[in-house]
Scaffold this active site. Structure first.
Site, PDB file in Angstrom:
ATOM      1  N   HIS A  82       0.838  -1.197   0.000  1.00 45.79           N
ATOM      2  CA  HIS A  82       0.000   0.000   0.000  1.00 45.79           C
ATOM      3  C   HIS A  82       0.876   1.251   0.000  1.00 45.79           C
ATOM      4  O   HIS A  82       0.664   2.177  -0.784  1.00 45.79           O
ATOM      5  CB  HIS A  82      -0.921  -0.014   1.218  1.00 45.79           C
ATOM      6  CG  HIS A  82      -1.563   1.307   1.545  1.00 45.79           C
ATOM      7  ND1 HIS A  82      -2.568   1.853   0.781  1.00 45.79           N
ATOM      8  CD2 HIS A  82      -1.316   2.200   2.531  1.00 45.79           C
ATOM      9  CE1 HIS A  82      -2.926   3.018   1.297  1.00 45.79           C
ATOM     10  NE2 HIS A  82      -2.188   3.269   2.355  1.00 45.79           N
ATOM     11  N   ASP A 111       6.991  23.161 -25.042  1.00 45.29           N
ATOM     12  CA  ASP A 111       6.964  21.778 -24.555  1.00 45.29           C
ATOM     13  C   ASP A 111       8.024  21.650 -23.464  1.00 45.29           C
ATOM     14  O   ASP A 111       8.721  22.623 -23.152  1.00 45.29           O
ATOM     15  CB  ASP A 111       7.272  20.803 -25.716  1.00 45.29           C
ATOM     16  CG  ASP A 111       6.714  19.411 -25.447  1.00 45.29           C
ATOM     17  OD1 ASP A 111       6.991  18.865 -24.367  1.00 45.29           O
ATOM     18  OD2 ASP A 111       5.994  18.885 -26.314  1.00 45.29           O
ATOM     19  N   TRP A 147       7.420  -0.641   4.029  1.00 37.88           N
ATOM     20  CA  TRP A 147       7.982   0.022   2.842  1.00 37.88           C
ATOM     21  C   TRP A 147       9.374   0.554   3.120  1.00 37.88           C
ATOM     22  O   TRP A 147      10.144   0.808   2.201  1.00 37.88           O
ATOM     23  CB  TRP A 147       7.070   1.158   2.365  1.00 37.88           C
ATOM     24  CG  TRP A 147       7.221   2.460   3.099  1.00 37.88           C
ATOM     25  CD1 TRP A 147       6.674   2.788   4.299  1.00 37.88           C
ATOM     26  CD2 TRP A 147       7.973   3.610   2.673  1.00 37.88           C
ATOM     27  NE1 TRP A 147       7.037   4.056   4.656  1.00 37.88           N
ATOM     28  CE2 TRP A 147       7.837   4.593   3.672  1.00 37.88           C
ATOM     29  CE3 TRP A 147       8.745   3.904   1.539  1.00 37.88           C
ATOM     30  CZ2 TRP A 147       8.438   5.846   3.595  1.00 37.88           C
ATOM     31  CZ3 TRP A 147       9.352   5.156   1.469  1.00 37.88           C
ATOM     32  CH2 TRP A 147       9.190   6.113   2.487  1.00 37.88           C
ATOM     33  N   SER A 174      13.193   6.596 -13.192  1.00 29.56           N
ATOM     34  CA  SER A 174      12.129   7.393 -13.798  1.00 29.56           C
ATOM     35  C   SER A 174      12.041   8.772 -13.144  1.00 29.56           C
ATOM     36  O   SER A 174      11.944   9.798 -13.818  1.00 29.56           O
ATOM     37  CB  SER A 174      10.808   6.647 -13.660  1.00 29.56           C
ATOM     38  OG  SER A 174       9.725   7.510 -13.849  1.00 29.56           O
ATOM     39  N   SER A 175      12.110   8.794 -11.813  1.00 34.49           N
ATOM     40  CA  SER A 175      12.008  10.072 -11.099  1.00 34.49           C
ATOM     41  C   SER A 175      13.169  10.987 -11.429  1.00 34.49           C
ATOM     42  O   SER A 175      12.989  12.197 -11.587  1.00 34.49           O
ATOM     43  CB  SER A 175      11.996   9.842  -9.587  1.00 34.49           C
ATOM     44  OG  SER A 175      10.833   9.182  -9.218  1.00 34.49           O
ATOM     45  N   HIS A 258      13.498  11.346   4.375  1.00 33.43           N
ATOM     46  CA  HIS A 258      12.880  12.599   4.789  1.00 33.43           C
ATOM     47  C   HIS A 258      12.729  13.597   3.652  1.00 33.43           C
ATOM     48  O   HIS A 258      11.657  14.159   3.476  1.00 33.43           O
ATOM     49  CB  HIS A 258      13.508  13.233   6.024  1.00 33.43           C
ATOM     50  CG  HIS A 258      12.511  14.193   6.599  1.00 33.43           C
ATOM     51  ND1 HIS A 258      11.479  13.791   7.392  1.00 33.43           N
ATOM     52  CD2 HIS A 258      12.301  15.491   6.356  1.00 33.43           C
ATOM     53  CE1 HIS A 258      10.686  14.807   7.629  1.00 33.43           C
ATOM     54  NE2 HIS A 258      11.155  15.858   7.016  1.00 33.43           N
ATOM     55  N   GLU A 260      12.222  12.785   0.752  1.00 35.73           N
ATOM     56  CA  GLU A 260      11.114  12.178   0.009  1.00 35.73           C
ATOM     57  C   GLU A 260       9.760  12.693   0.528  1.00 35.73           C
ATOM     58  O   GLU A 260       8.841  12.955  -0.245  1.00 35.73           O
ATOM     59  CB  GLU A 260      11.189  10.651   0.127  1.00 35.73           C
ATOM     60  CG  GLU A 260       9.968   9.892  -0.364  1.00 35.73           C
ATOM     61  CD  GLU A 260       9.768   9.959  -1.876  1.00 35.73           C
ATOM     62  OE1 GLU A 260      10.758  10.213  -2.587  1.00 35.73           O
ATOM     63  OE2 GLU A 260       8.629   9.762  -2.327  1.00 35.73           O
ATOM     64  N   TYR A 262       9.160  15.553   1.635  1.00 36.57           N
ATOM     65  CA  TYR A 262       8.941  16.893   1.078  1.00 36.57           C
ATOM     66  C   TYR A 262       8.754  16.836  -0.426  1.00 36.57           C
ATOM     67  O   TYR A 262       8.085  17.705  -1.004  1.00 36.57           O
ATOM     68  CB  TYR A 262      10.068  17.834   1.502  1.00 36.57           C
ATOM     69  CG  TYR A 262       9.938  18.100   2.980  1.00 36.57           C
ATOM     70  CD1 TYR A 262       8.903  18.896   3.452  1.00 36.57           C
ATOM     71  CD2 TYR A 262      10.749  17.478   3.899  1.00 36.57           C
ATOM     72  CE1 TYR A 262       8.711  19.065   4.796  1.00 36.57           C
ATOM     73  CE2 TYR A 262      10.567  17.651   5.248  1.00 36.57           C
ATOM     74  CZ  TYR A 262       9.540  18.449   5.691  1.00 36.57           C
ATOM     75  OH  TYR A 262       9.335  18.607   7.025  1.00 36.57           O
ATOM     76  N   SER A 273      -0.701  27.471  -3.415  1.00 38.80           N
ATOM     77  CA  SER A 273      -0.327  28.867  -3.630  1.00 38.80           C
ATOM     78  C   SER A 273      -0.868  29.411  -4.950  1.00 38.80           C
ATOM     79  O   SER A 273      -0.857  30.618  -5.173  1.00 38.80           O
ATOM     80  CB  SER A 273       1.202  29.018  -3.618  1.00 38.80           C
ATOM     81  OG  SER A 273       1.720  28.512  -2.418  1.00 38.80           O
ATOM     82  N   HIS A 307      14.976  11.837  12.985  1.00 45.79           N
ATOM     83  CA  HIS A 307      13.774  11.903  13.824  1.00 45.79           C
ATOM     84  C   HIS A 307      12.810  10.759  13.504  1.00 45.79           C
ATOM     85  O   HIS A 307      11.843  10.558  14.227  1.00 45.79           O
ATOM     86  CB  HIS A 307      13.084  13.273  13.750  1.00 45.79           C
ATOM     87  CG  HIS A 307      12.417  13.594  12.456  1.00 45.79           C
ATOM     88  ND1 HIS A 307      12.363  14.867  11.951  1.00 45.79           N
ATOM     89  CD2 HIS A 307      11.772  12.828  11.558  1.00 45.79           C
ATOM     90  CE1 HIS A 307      11.710  14.847  10.802  1.00 45.79           C
ATOM     91  NE2 HIS A 307      11.348  13.623  10.552  1.00 45.79           N
ATOM     92  N   HIS A 308      13.074  10.020  12.418  1.00 41.23           N
ATOM     93  CA  HIS A 308      12.260   8.835  12.137  1.00 41.23           C
ATOM     94  C   HIS A 308      12.717   7.641  12.967  1.00 41.23           C
ATOM     95  O   HIS A 308      12.103   6.582  12.906  1.00 41.23           O
ATOM     96  CB  HIS A 308      12.357   8.466  10.659  1.00 41.23           C
ATOM     97  CG  HIS A 308      11.757   9.500   9.750  1.00 41.23           C
ATOM     98  ND1 HIS A 308      10.438   9.487   9.379  1.00 41.23           N
ATOM     99  CD2 HIS A 308      12.290  10.597   9.172  1.00 41.23           C
ATOM    100  CE1 HIS A 308      10.192  10.520   8.587  1.00 41.23           C
ATOM    101  NE2 HIS A 308      11.293  11.217   8.445  1.00 41.23           N
ATOM    102  N   THR A 333       7.309  26.280   7.502  1.00 40.64           N
ATOM    103  CA  THR A 333       5.988  25.722   7.203  1.00 40.64           C
ATOM    104  C   THR A 333       4.903  26.633   7.757  1.00 40.64           C
ATOM    105  O   THR A 333       3.887  26.885   7.099  1.00 40.64           O
ATOM    106  CB  THR A 333       5.855  24.304   7.780  1.00 40.64           C
ATOM    107  OG1 THR A 333       7.051  23.586   7.491  1.00 40.64           O
ATOM    108  CG2 THR A 333       4.685  23.576   7.182  1.00 40.64           C
ATOM    109  N   LYS A 336       4.317  29.570   5.592  1.00 41.84           N
ATOM    110  CA  LYS A 336       3.446  29.261   4.453  1.00 41.84           C
ATOM    111  C   LYS A 336       1.974  29.308   4.839  1.00 41.84           C
ATOM    112  O   LYS A 336       1.164  29.938   4.155  1.00 41.84           O
ATOM    113  CB  LYS A 336       3.786  27.872   3.900  1.00 41.84           C
ATOM    114  CG  LYS A 336       5.073  27.898   3.115  1.00 41.84           C
ATOM    115  CD  LYS A 336       5.305  26.579   2.420  1.00 41.84           C
ATOM    116  CE  LYS A 336       6.347  26.760   1.342  1.00 41.84           C
ATOM    117  NZ  LYS A 336       5.836  27.532   0.208  1.00 41.84           N
ATOM    118  N   ARG A 455       1.617   0.243  15.423  1.00 45.16           N
ATOM    119  CA  ARG A 455       1.322   0.165  13.995  1.00 45.16           C
ATOM    120  C   ARG A 455       1.599  -1.241  13.493  1.00 45.16           C
ATOM    121  O   ARG A 455       2.274  -2.014  14.146  1.00 45.16           O
ATOM    122  CB  ARG A 455       2.241   1.010  13.120  1.00 45.16           C
ATOM    123  CG  ARG A 455       2.677   2.232  13.516  1.00 45.16           C
ATOM    124  CD  ARG A 455       3.880   2.821  12.734  1.00 45.16           C
ATOM    125  NE  ARG A 455       3.787   2.729  11.279  1.00 45.16           N
ATOM    126  CZ  ARG A 455       4.696   3.251  10.473  1.00 45.16           C
ATOM    127  NH1 ARG A 455       5.724   3.895  10.963  1.00 45.16           N
ATOM    128  NH2 ARG A 455       4.573   3.132   9.186  1.00 45.16           N
TER     129      ARG A 455
END
Lengths: 538, 298
Positions: A82, A111, A147, A174-175, A258, A260, A262, A273, A307-308, A333, A336, A455
């Site tokens: 998932h 283009d 994951w 690809s990315s 991390h 990722e 963002y 915005s 922090h993860h 943040t 924003k 979890r």
């Protein structure tokens, strides 16, 4: 409209070799940014439902205590797949699809800069996800170690393990290719007069996202390659018994992971915005501050990774550093969120579907930000870590955050893309059902986590039964409501009423100066200074 | 025919909807809605952590009231349908931008100080009276009372294990402490500072008893430390679970800790020592287990 570029203006140029090819060639050989953007968005939508179906299996199993539907191993495969499908298959391709559609139109280019690379970066994805989803049918099943692929657990995988790693390599390639295209397009293809500091924030947020992707995808590729050699070639990068270090994987993974996070949310900031000013009929408040805040968030994203993993046992100084750097992220943040609020202040607000989704983003993403701030407090994190509180936190920033921003973007630009208006009433229904069910689904998970539910468990003690049932009902409601989205799009494309070129009363920007639908090659001539001045943000 | 089928489906669907609605309402009526928040716990650290959790929570509530308040006010006040005119000159203000950058920084500093203080307390491993080594396995825990010659495994209680099988037909509500009961509980004395040394044999696990506040990973090749001191008057049974995904039975390796008064604990320890001595003499497996378990580095 006073001045509109259409394909007809340039018919003598375009007539022979620049129109869309017919049949399958148009898509397989596609080099047009709109065709590729469409393919990305359709792919993302398909993956959204595939990943969503997996979420339904998870929530159905968790509907009540006891195991009713699936074995624990398959449950773990579902949580793992998932996440991989939603992150790499739904959200990231959706952003790339939006970038493909919008960036050339917004910077005044015909283009993307590298159209064949663009074709390649899209066509990698179907192969990557065929490989990933095929793991469901091989001996040993899909990856089931989460994951994040933490070793040693991920190394216990069956035949699906190398397939998933190759799939991740392909997605990363690809990315990276897609990101290179975005950077080159924005840096080289801006029309004269479109300066870096007056291009739309969607372009800015994507430019920064692209750099994050180019910087971190190779790190992920390195980490998973080391897993592969640990498993098949007897290396011991992460195996304690061979002198390696299982915690090192977590450091490397989150150094990718991390940024990722963002990568998933910065383009959302860009879209919000765009939309909030349009429906407030007022320019964005503090444009420069928004750009600098985005850049600051991107920089900070590289120095907060641990922090993860506060519970792996770090030195006191390390814990203090990562808690302080994490808290710092709330400053840009916050800037924003305050700027979006100030944009609405003394505006003239209306509530069309894109604005509704953007407003839900503002409220619910902020809730995700609050739980993020709580998670930054290390001692408290020792309680929150690996509980449903964390699940609630990241789903609040990813579902009513990233996913709602994608929906907002689709409802904002769909009339531009198709040249037709969609059923606003149905889209408003889609919004309210999504906004209500997403809270029924995820808010109780805060309570579950605080009450002590870990979890990634397929079954739980009876004290957690009530809120799990509520959460599951919310999930089923949310999942079913999403079926409205393809239906609304289909109806719009088939039988929508014609849209004007500006579509929305308050829209500003180069994309709105093109016809709806726009010509096949967006800006074949540079837009005039007058047009640029009309569309400029501030 | 299809009409008839559809009707039958609709009727069954409606029935199912009513049944689930009824179940939901019934469960709402009987639910224990009290458990919405983190437990304050029974140890020195758990109360410290609970305090920090509530402080940051109230800060978030306060900020939320202000931010959401302004948003909701704008949504009501500045509606086009109410004739609001946009003030398009309002695009920048250095003054307010400085204000809304500086105030959050001050809040963060206010939060960082107690956080750092709490962390220093958490990391203080001095003056421990008892060391217990905890080893995670797929899917059970092993406890070793260092220098006391007591060690044993702790696995999921048998009736929970039967009930949790797919299609067991056993209602979890009928099983006492479903999924949170073990065969051999860890026993510790109240009012004593205890250090837990956490490691693992196969994959990463995490040892977590919410009432004690602390959670830390048990990692192969590593020895992590946490300390726990349960209040002297908080004798009782506390339950937790593995908190790091460790494979298919991750959800089925609970932790149960019986906190006894120091006198009762000593009595239990002596009985356990005698029992293990007997078992050790008759079984060679204990010797093998000692040989494979990595030595604790201190």
């Amino acid at each position: 409209m006073a001045h509109e570029h259409t394909a007809d203006d340039h018919a003598h140029d375009d007539h022979h070799d620049h129109g869309p090819a017919h049949g399958w060639r148009r898509w397989v050989y596609a080099t047009n940014h709109k065709d590729i953007g469409t393919m990305y968005l359709i792919f993302a939508c398909v993956m959204f439902f595939v990943g969503g179906f997996m979420a339904m299996i998870i929530r159905a199993e968790l509907f009540q205590p006891g195991l009713q539907l699936v074995e624990p191993q398959f449950f773990n495969s579902m949580t793992t797949m998932h996440a991989l499908v939603m992150i790499f298959g739904a959200v990231m391709p959706a952003w790339t699809g939006l970038a493909n559609w919008m960036i050339p139109m917004q910077v005044g280019a015909p283009d993307m800069a590298l159209p064949r690379l663009n074709n390649f970066s899209f066509w990698i994805l179907p192969f990557a996800f065929t490989l990933l989803l095929a793991t469901l049918f091989v001996p040993g099943g899909s990856p089931a170690g989460g994951w994040t692929l933490y070793p040693p657990l991920s190394l216990q995988g069956g035949d699906g393990f190398p397939m998933a790693i190759f799939a991740i390599h392909l997605m990363g390639a690809s990315s990276i290719l897609g990101s290179i295209n975005v950077v080159v397009t924005i840096m080289n293809m801006r029309a004269p007069g479109v300066g870096l500091l007056n291009m739309p924030l969607f372009c800015w947020s994507w430019l920064i996202t692209a750099y994050l992707l180019i910087a971190t995808m190779p790190v992920l590729a390195g980490a998973v390659t080391m897993l592969l050699t640990d498993h098949f070639f007897a290396t011991s990068f992460f195996s304690a018994s061979g002198g390696g270090d299982p915690v090192m994987f977590q450091h490397i993974f989150w150094f990718f992971g991390h940024p990722e996070v963002y990568i998933l949310i910065l383009p959302a900031f860009g879209i919000i915005s765009e939309i909030v000013p349009t429906f407030s009929r007022k320019p964005l408040f503090g444009y420069d501050a928004m750009v600098y805040a985005t850049a600051a968030i991107a920089f900070l994203s590289f120095i907060v990774w641990a922090h993860h993993m506060f519970t792996v046992g770090m030195p006191l100084a390390g814990q203090l550093f990562f808690t302080l750097s994490t808290m710092l992220i709330s400053i840009p943040t916050g800037v924003k969120v305050f700027n979006w609020t100030a944009t609405m202040w003394k505006g003239s607000l209306s509530f069309e579907p894109p604005m509704l989704f953007a407003l839900a983003f503002l409220f619910l993403f902020t809730i995700g930000g609050f739980s993020g701030l709580m998670l930054a407090i290390v001692p408290a994190d020792f309680q929150y870590h690996d509980t449903y509180f964390v699940v609630a936190h990241f789903h609040y920033v990813l579902v009513p955050g990233a996913v709602f921003a994608i929906m907002a973007g689709v409802y904002y630009w769909l009339p531009k893309w198709s040249g037709k208006m969609y059923d606003m009433k149905l889209a408003t229904w889609h919004f309210w059902l999504s906004a209500i069910f997403v809270n029924v689904l995820f808010f109780p998970q805060h309570f579950l986590g605080l009450a002590g539910m870990p979890r990634r468990i397929p079954d739980y003690s009876v004290q957690f039964a009530d809120w799990n049932m509520v959460s599951s009902l919310g999930a089923f409601g949310f999942g079913l409501s999403q079926l409205l989205l393809p239906w609304i799009i289909w109806k719009c494309v088939k039988s929508g009423s014609p849209a004007t070129s500006h579509v929305w009363e308050g829209s500003h920007g180069l994309e709105w100066e093109l016809s709806s639908p726009p010509p096949y090659h967006s800006w074949t001539e540079h837009p005039s200074r007058e047009i640029i001045a009309r569309g400029v943000q501030h | 025919m299809s009409f008839h089928m559809k009707n039958a489906y609709a009727r069954r669907g409606l029935q199912a909807a009513f049944v689930s609605l009824f179940t939901l309402l019934a469960s709402v009526a009987h639910a224990d809605w009290g458990r919405l928040n983190m437990t304050e716990g029974v140890s020195i650290l758990s109360k410290e952590i609970y305090g920090l959790h509530m402080t940051i929570f109230y800060w978030c509530v306060a900020i939320g009231v202000v931010v959401f308040g302004v948003m909701i006010y704008s949504l009501i006040k500045f509606r086009k349908s109410q004739g609001a005119q946009a003030d398009t000159t309002l695009v920048h203000s250095t003054k307010v931008e400085i204000i809304w950058t500086v105030i959050p920084i001050m809040i963060l500093v206010a939060m960082a100080i107690p956080t750092a203080r709490g962390l220093i307390k958490i990391e203080d491993m001095g003056n421990v009276a008892l060391n217990i080594k905890v080893t995670g396995y797929q899917w059970k825990w092993e406890y070793e009372y260092l220098n006391e010659n007591v060690r044993f495994f702790s696995t999921l209680q048998r009736d929970s294990n039967h009930a949790r099988q797919l299609g067991s037909g056993i209602d979890p509500a009928t099983v006492p402490n479903y999924l949170l009961d073990v065969d051999n509980a860890l026993v510790i004395p109240a009012g004593t500072k205890i250090r837990f040394l956490l490691t693992a044999q196969d994959v990463i696990h995490a040892w977590w008893v919410p009432a004690f506040g602390m959670k830390k990973d048990a990692i192969p090749g590593y020895v992590n430390e946490i300390w726990v001191q349960v209040d002297a008057d908080k004798v009782g049974t506390y339950r937790g679970q593995c908190a790091e995904l460790c494979g298919q039975d991750h959800g089925f390796m609970p932790i149960v800790v019986e906190v006894k008064s120091p006198a009762d604990y000593d009595k239990w320890l002596r009985e356990k020592q005698a029992e293990q001595k007997l078992a050790g003499e008759s079984s060679p497996t204990a010797v093998i287990a000692t040989a494979v378990t990595p030595a604790v580095t201190q």
